[in-house]
Scaffold this motif. Structure first.
Motif, PDB file in Angstrom:
ATOM      1  N   GLU A   1       9.925  42.143  32.579  1.00  0.00           N
ATOM      2  CA  GLU A   1       9.171  41.533  33.665  1.00  0.00           C
ATOM      3  C   GLU A   1       9.779  40.207  34.123  1.00  0.00           C
ATOM      4  OE1 GLU A   1       6.007  42.734  35.252  1.00  0.00           O
ATOM      5  OE2 GLU A   1       7.217  44.406  34.529  1.00  0.00           O
ATOM      6  N   GLY A   2      10.780  39.707  33.413  1.00  0.00           N
ATOM      7  CA  GLY A   2      11.447  38.466  33.796  1.00  0.00           C
ATOM      8  C   GLY A   2      10.834  37.217  33.203  1.00  0.00           C
ATOM      9  N   ASP A   3       9.860  37.367  32.306  1.00  0.00           N
ATOM     10  CA  ASP A   3       9.210  36.209  31.686  1.00  0.00           C
ATOM     11  C   ASP A   3       9.926  35.913  30.369  1.00  0.00           C
ATOM     12  OD1 ASP A   3       7.555  34.239  30.733  1.00  0.00           O
ATOM     13  OD2 ASP A   3       5.687  35.296  31.199  1.00  0.00           O
ATOM     14  N   LYS A   4      10.989  35.121  30.432  1.00  0.00           N
ATOM     15  CA  LYS A   4      11.814  34.867  29.267  1.00  0.00           C
ATOM     16  C   LYS A   4      11.081  34.056  28.197  1.00  0.00           C
ATOM     17  CE  LYS A   4      15.775  36.760  30.463  1.00  0.00           C
ATOM     18  NZ  LYS A   4      16.410  37.828  29.659  1.00  0.00           N
ATOM     19  N   SER A   5      10.226  33.129  28.609  1.00  0.00           N
ATOM     20  CA  SER A   5       9.532  32.288  27.633  1.00  0.00           C
ATOM     21  C   SER A   5       8.581  33.116  26.774  1.00  0.00           C
ATOM     22  CB  SER A   5       8.778  31.169  28.350  1.00  0.00           C
ATOM     23  OG  SER A   5       7.804  31.715  29.236  1.00  0.00           O
ATOM     24  N   GLN A   6       7.790  34.002  27.418  1.00  0.00           N
ATOM     25  CA  GLN A   6       6.899  34.867  26.647  1.00  0.00           C
ATOM     26  C   GLN A   6       7.695  35.856  25.804  1.00  0.00           C
ATOM     27  OE1 GLN A   6       3.666  34.961  26.171  1.00  0.00           O
ATOM     28  NE2 GLN A   6       3.069  33.325  27.550  1.00  0.00           N
TER      29      GLN A   6
END
Length: 489
Positions: free
Chosen positions: A282-287
């Protein structure tokens, strides 16, 4: 025109009770033979129901008591079960003896004593149809878990033929067919098991997996949602629902159901890594980093998780952090060359020369001829590094000495006069002793300075080289020798 209204005849109140004592409907029912038979049948059915309930309750009490006392009344649970079997055989509940033998075999299974369990179950296979079906069902499950699908299928057939209405036997037969890849036929066995017992959760779970294999995702999702209504906190069911949503390309729903799985089993590394994978897509690298790191914390041997974390630190240019993960990967897979190459690459990108050490190690392990060349360069580089450190250290000591001298020169006037006079006397003595002149020392203000210079060694003799060029060569080596050309092609 008025219609004629027919009124009911007036009845005296005494007439209402006049024949009450003479008419008793109970007597009429009892006197009627047909009604008497119906009443008797109802009474008998009620009594049979009560008898079944009491028998079921007694059997439940006997089985529960045997499970509780068998492990403690003798030296071993097997001897305790044998005593319980003998007592039950002497009672009116003799049919429970076979059930106790099955419980004994199941206890052996829980203790992972498979040989004893198989021996007992094969002995019970010769009993009546109900006991034979139960024993064959357990034997089929044992061979299925042991990957012996031929024996599992054979005992599943025995169980089904002995009792066609046994949902566990039908489920095991479906499992053996599923293992052979015949998903349509496996679904038929699971459906039959559900028709015989709608509460058979194993058959419902397996038919969901079968529909997933057949790419009938809507039907599979429907099965698992029904199962979720029965088993609210089953982590396996929740994970299957999330997996189907992922296959249906609905990552948001998949993440939502996986979060429910984490609430049930918060330390499952596989679920945590799956969440990290979905967030990464989804592109949410931090999560993604958060869940991958949690997965690594609970299970630090998953190569895929280690590789992702190492690549993440490379992208964020934290080379030292990436080195830690790639070094762990090289410990887990010591024969994989790429992990050590990744460590060397991280050292090179961080501006350190440790990549040569890994090149020497790799070439030595692989038996390459370049190992000696890299070892020579490594030795040379380590020597240069030692020399550089000594220079830095000596420069620091020299600057400290000059500072000390300056501080010393700031002392009292008497000290300054004494040091100046002593230095002047020593300098005059040295000048007087210079060769080629007998003249005493004179001030430079009285004589004209001769700026010409004649080399005492002569122009034909080459003077020794200074360290300046050598220092430049060392710096050039530090810049050029650590490039990509050091890596083997």
């Amino acid at each position: 025109m008025m219609q004629n209204v027919h009124l009911a005849p007036e009845i005296d109140e005494d007439d209402l009770y006049s024949g009450y004592n003479d008419y008793n409907p109970i007597y009429d029912i009892e006197d009627d033979p047909h009604t008497n038979l119906v009443t008797e049948a109802i009474k008998n059915d009620h009594l049979r129901q009560m008898e079944r309930e009491r028998k079921a309750m007694a059997e439940k009490y006997i089985m529960t008591s045997a499970k509780l006392i068998a492990p403690v009344i003798e030296t071993s649970f097997a001897a305790g079960y044998d005593w319980c079997v003998e007592v039950v055989k002497a009672s009116q509940y003799v049919e429970l003896a076979n059930d106790l033998e099955i419980n004994k075999a199941v206890t052996y299974l829980r203790q992972k004593d498979y040989n004893q369990a198989v021996e007992i179950l094969k002995m019970l296979e010769k009993k009546d149809s109900r006991v034979k079906s139960a024993a064959a069902t357990n034997l089929s499950a044992l061979y299925y878990m042991g990957k012996d699908f031929a024996q599992a299928s054979s005992y599943a057939d025995i169980a089904v033929n002995s009792d066609r209405y046994n949902p566990a036997a039908l489920t095991n037969k479906g499992n053996t067919v599923f293992a052979n890849g015949d998903y349509e036929k496996a679904a038929e066995f699971y459906k039959e098991a559900l028709r015989n017992d709608s509460s058979c959760t194993e058959a419902l779970y397996n038919i969901g997996l079968t529909y997933e294999k057949l790419n009938r995702l809507d039907e599979a999702l429907d099965c698992f949602l029904k199962l979720h209504a029965i088993l609210r906190n089953s982590a396996e069911v929740l994970y299957q629902i999330a997996n189907i949503y992922e296959l249906m390309e609905n990552p948001s729903q998949a993440i939502e159901w996986l979060m429910q799985v984490v609430s049930v089993v918060p330390t499952d590394p596989q679920v945590l890594s799956k969440l990290g994978e979905l967030y990464d897509h989804e592109g949410d690298k931090s999560q993604a980093f958060q869940y991958y790191y949690e997965s690594y914390r609970y299970f630090p041997c998953n190569i895929e998780v280690i590789e992702w974390l190492g690549a993440y630190y490379i992208d964020t240019q934290f080379w030292e952090k990436a080195i830690q993960y790639f070094e762990r990967a090289s410990l887990i897979q010591p024969t994989q060359v790429k992990w050590q190459l990744m460590v060397a690459s991280c050292f090179r990108r961080s501006g350190k020369c440790f990549s040569l050490r890994f090149l020497v190690r790799l070439c030595t392990d692989l038996g390459l001829k370049d190992a000696q060349e890299y070892a020579r360069k490594l030795k040379r580089l380590e020597k240069m590094k030692e020399i550089r450190e000594q220079r830095i250290k000596s420069g620091r000591d020299g600057s400290g000495g000059s500072r000390g001298k300056r501080e010393g020169s700031a002392s009292g006037d008497s000290g300054q006069n004494y040091s100046a006079s002593s230095k002047g006397e020593r300098l005059s003595a040295r000048l007087r002793a210079l060769p080629g002149t007998n003249e005493p020392y004179e001030s430079s203000s009285n004589k004209e300075i001769d700026a010409s210079y004649v080399d005492p060694l002569g122009p034909q003799i080459e003077r020794p080289k200074t360290a300046a060029k050598k220092r430049i060569d060392e710096d050039d080596f530090a810049d050029e020798e650590l490039g990509d050309d050091l890596l083997p092609e």
